[in-house]
Design a protein around this motif. Structure first.
Motif, PDB file in Angstrom:
ATOM      1  N   UNK A 120      -6.554   0.764  -2.390  1.00  0.00           N
ATOM      2  CA  UNK A 120      -7.402  -0.169  -3.146  1.00  0.00           C
ATOM      3  C   UNK A 120      -6.691  -0.673  -4.397  1.00  0.00           C
ATOM      4  N   UNK A 121      -5.836   0.137  -5.002  1.00  0.00           N
ATOM      5  CA  UNK A 121      -5.089  -0.287  -6.194  1.00  0.00           C
ATOM      6  C   UNK A 121      -4.203  -1.505  -5.920  1.00  0.00           C
ATOM      7  N   UNK A 122      -3.870  -1.756  -4.650  1.00  0.00           N
ATOM      8  CA  UNK A 122      -2.996  -2.883  -4.297  1.00  0.00           C
ATOM      9  C   UNK A 122      -3.776  -4.132  -3.912  1.00  0.00           C
ATOM     10  N   UNK A 123      -5.089  -4.144  -4.149  1.00  0.00           N
ATOM     11  CA  UNK A 123      -5.948  -5.211  -3.639  1.00  0.00           C
ATOM     12  C   UNK A 123      -5.550  -6.600  -4.136  1.00  0.00           C
ATOM     13  N   UNK A 124      -5.171  -6.711  -5.415  1.00  0.00           N
ATOM     14  CA  UNK A 124      -4.857  -8.034  -5.973  1.00  0.00           C
ATOM     15  C   UNK A 124      -3.586  -8.610  -5.346  1.00  0.00           C
ATOM     16  N   UNK A 125      -2.654  -7.749  -4.958  1.00  0.00           N
ATOM     17  CA  UNK A 125      -1.395  -8.222  -4.372  1.00  0.00           C
ATOM     18  C   UNK A 125      -1.579  -8.518  -2.884  1.00  0.00           C
ATOM     19  N   UNK A 126      -2.366  -7.691  -2.218  1.00  0.00           N
ATOM     20  CA  UNK A 126      -2.649  -7.935  -0.802  1.00  0.00           C
ATOM     21  C   UNK A 126      -3.406  -9.245  -0.638  1.00  0.00           C
ATOM     22  N   UNK A 127      -4.371  -9.489  -1.524  1.00  0.00           N
ATOM     23  CA  UNK A 127      -5.136 -10.731  -1.456  1.00  0.00           C
ATOM     24  C   UNK A 127      -5.948 -10.819  -0.185  1.00  0.00           C
ATOM     25  N   UNK A 128      -5.963 -11.985   0.431  1.00  0.00           N
ATOM     26  CA  UNK A 128      -6.794 -12.238   1.611  1.00  0.00           C
ATOM     27  C   UNK A 128      -5.945 -12.242   2.878  1.00  0.00           C
ATOM     28  N   UNK A 129      -5.006 -11.298   2.965  1.00  0.00           N
ATOM     29  CA  UNK A 129      -4.105 -11.226   4.119  1.00  0.00           C
ATOM     30  C   UNK A 129      -4.213  -9.862   4.794  1.00  0.00           C
ATOM     31  N   UNK A 130      -4.022  -9.813   6.102  1.00  0.00           N
ATOM     32  CA  UNK A 130      -3.868  -8.510   6.747  1.00  0.00           C
ATOM     33  C   UNK A 130      -2.585  -7.869   6.236  1.00  0.00           C
ATOM     34  N   UNK A 131      -2.526  -6.551   6.248  1.00  0.00           N
ATOM     35  CA  UNK A 131      -1.365  -5.872   5.657  1.00  0.00           C
ATOM     36  C   UNK A 131      -1.094  -4.571   6.389  1.00  0.00           C
ATOM     37  N   UNK A 132       0.120  -4.096   6.241  1.00  0.00           N
ATOM     38  CA  UNK A 132       0.523  -2.820   6.833  1.00  0.00           C
ATOM     39  C   UNK A 132       0.478  -1.730   5.775  1.00  0.00           C
ATOM     40  N   UNK A 133       0.350  -0.492   6.227  1.00  0.00           N
ATOM     41  CA  UNK A 133       0.425   0.679   5.355  1.00  0.00           C
ATOM     42  C   UNK A 133       1.424   1.652   5.963  1.00  0.00           C
ATOM     43  N   UNK A 134       2.301   2.165   5.122  1.00  0.00           N
ATOM     44  CA  UNK A 134       3.278   3.171   5.533  1.00  0.00           C
ATOM     45  C   UNK A 134       3.079   4.427   4.699  1.00  0.00           C
ATOM     46  N   UNK A 135       2.913   5.567   5.345  1.00  0.00           N
ATOM     47  CA  UNK A 135       2.949   6.847   4.651  1.00  0.00           C
ATOM     48  C   UNK A 135       4.355   7.408   4.838  1.00  0.00           C
ATOM     49  N   UNK A 136       5.194   7.350   3.790  1.00  0.00           N
ATOM     50  CA  UNK A 136       6.607   7.709   3.962  1.00  0.00           C
ATOM     51  C   UNK A 136       6.840   9.152   4.394  1.00  0.00           C
ATOM     52  N   UNK A 137       5.886  10.057   4.132  1.00  0.00           N
ATOM     53  CA  UNK A 137       6.032  11.443   4.596  1.00  0.00           C
ATOM     54  C   UNK A 137       6.163  11.521   6.112  1.00  0.00           C
ATOM     55  N   UNK A 138       5.590  10.551   6.790  1.00  0.00           N
ATOM     56  CA  UNK A 138       5.658  10.520   8.249  1.00  0.00           C
ATOM     57  C   UNK A 138       6.897   9.713   8.634  1.00  0.00           C
ATOM     58  N   UNK A 139       7.931  10.407   9.039  1.00  0.00           N
ATOM     59  CA  UNK A 139       9.176   9.747   9.437  1.00  0.00           C
ATOM     60  C   UNK A 139       9.088   9.452  10.930  1.00  0.00           C
ATOM     61  N   UNK A 140       9.031   8.171  11.270  1.00  0.00           N
ATOM     62  CA  UNK A 140       8.821   7.728  12.652  1.00  0.00           C
ATOM     63  C   UNK A 140      10.121   7.100  13.168  1.00  0.00           C
TER      64      UNK A 140
END
Length: 293
Positions: A120-140
């Motif tokens: 939620x802290x990134x809401x202003x930068x995400x704006x009205x676009x779909x977005x991805x989320x990466x949890x870096x602890x999970x190395x895929x």
């Protein structure tokens, strides 16, 4: 389950990196856990490389105190580059750390209120676009990478997607799992999300892993969402509210996942990646056999 409709492209990715990394103390007292190296790249670099492969343009780091080295890693190091150039050393090794001006943005999560709050802290930068989320602890690790597999699926389905992995049934109680609907190859309709169910109650053995593609409406859900488990704002709770209102699918990742949030998982990732590298694998294999003897 699929649609020919054009969907807004996934251009932005959020990396929640404000955690304290207490499992790795004292190593993480002065160094962010995301900067701990797996062989010769910090953990965060693997996630950023995966994002770029998937066509992500803007990197959004949700940071906290003491995390400046993550941003510096992706900055231009003039003194280092000048010294390497003087010594006739190739700068190619630094190429993955370069980010185009304006393509890296940071926001602060001043209080540790959970993953949902961090997003939620990134809401202003995400704006009205779909977005991805990466949890870096999970190395895929996969070919193509996990997010590329997800973006390819998103281009067909739109809506929200999460990455999942199949695990033995006796492990489901350690993870969040999906309640599955119709399946089409690697794509599964998501009917519900269940956090750490008892083995007998688990609706599937498909666990949620640390990659997401979400629609911007999730930010408005998070805006009004109270604290959940552990007294934190849970992203899973917000995603559950999106199910039924927008398309929601899971993509079974074709690749390997390493839980670098644990010490043993970190060691496993280091060893597995070393055994894949042509410049290291023979020596590392011989070393491992010596140690096992």
């Amino acid at each position: 389950m699929t649609s020919s409709k054009a969907h807004k492209p996934i251009r932005k990715a959020v990396f929640p990196v404000a955690g304290l990394g207490t499992r790795f103390l004292p190593a993480t007292k002065a160094i962010p856990k995301e900067m701990l190296p797996v062989i010769d790249r910090p953990l965060i670099q693997y996630a950023v490389d995966e994002a770029r492969e998937a066509g992500i343009e803007q990197l959004i780091f949700v940071t906290g105190r003491g995390k400046t080295s993550i941003v510096e890693h992706f900055d231009t190091a003039y003194e280092l580059e000048a010294t390497m150039t003087e010594r006739d050393k190739s700068l190619a090794v630094l190429e993955p750390t370069r980010v185009l001006p304006g393509n890296l943005v940071t926001v602060r999560q001043q209080v540790p209120l959970g993953l949902g709050h961090a997003i939620w802290c990134a809401r202003a930068i995400v704006g009205d676009e779909p977005f991805a989320i990466f949890l870096p602890d999970e190395l895929m690790i996969g070919q193509p990478g996990c997010m590329k597999q997800m973006v390819d699926a998103y281009n067909e389905t739109g809506g929200n997607l999460i990455s999942v992995l199949e695990v033995p049934e006796d492990e489901v109680s350690s993870y969040g799992v999906i309640a599955p609907g119709a399946r089409n190859g690697a794509l599964t309709e998501v009917l519900g999300l269940v956090e750490k169910p008892k083995r007998a109650d688990a609706p599937s053995n498909l666990i949620i892993s640390g990659r997401y593609i979400l629609q911007p409406e999730v930010m408005r859900v998070l805006e009004n969402q109270g604290k959940g488990a552990g007294g934190e704002v849970q992203l899973t709770d917000a995603m559950a509210q999106m199910i039924g209102k927008q398309p929601f699918h899971a993509v079974t990742f074709a690749g390997k996942r390493y839980d670098c949030g644990s010490k043993t998982g970190f060691v496993e990732a280091t060893l597995a990646i070393a055994l894949e590298r042509e410049d290291m694998r023979d020596e590392v294999r011989a070393m491992a056999l010596r140690l096992l003897r």
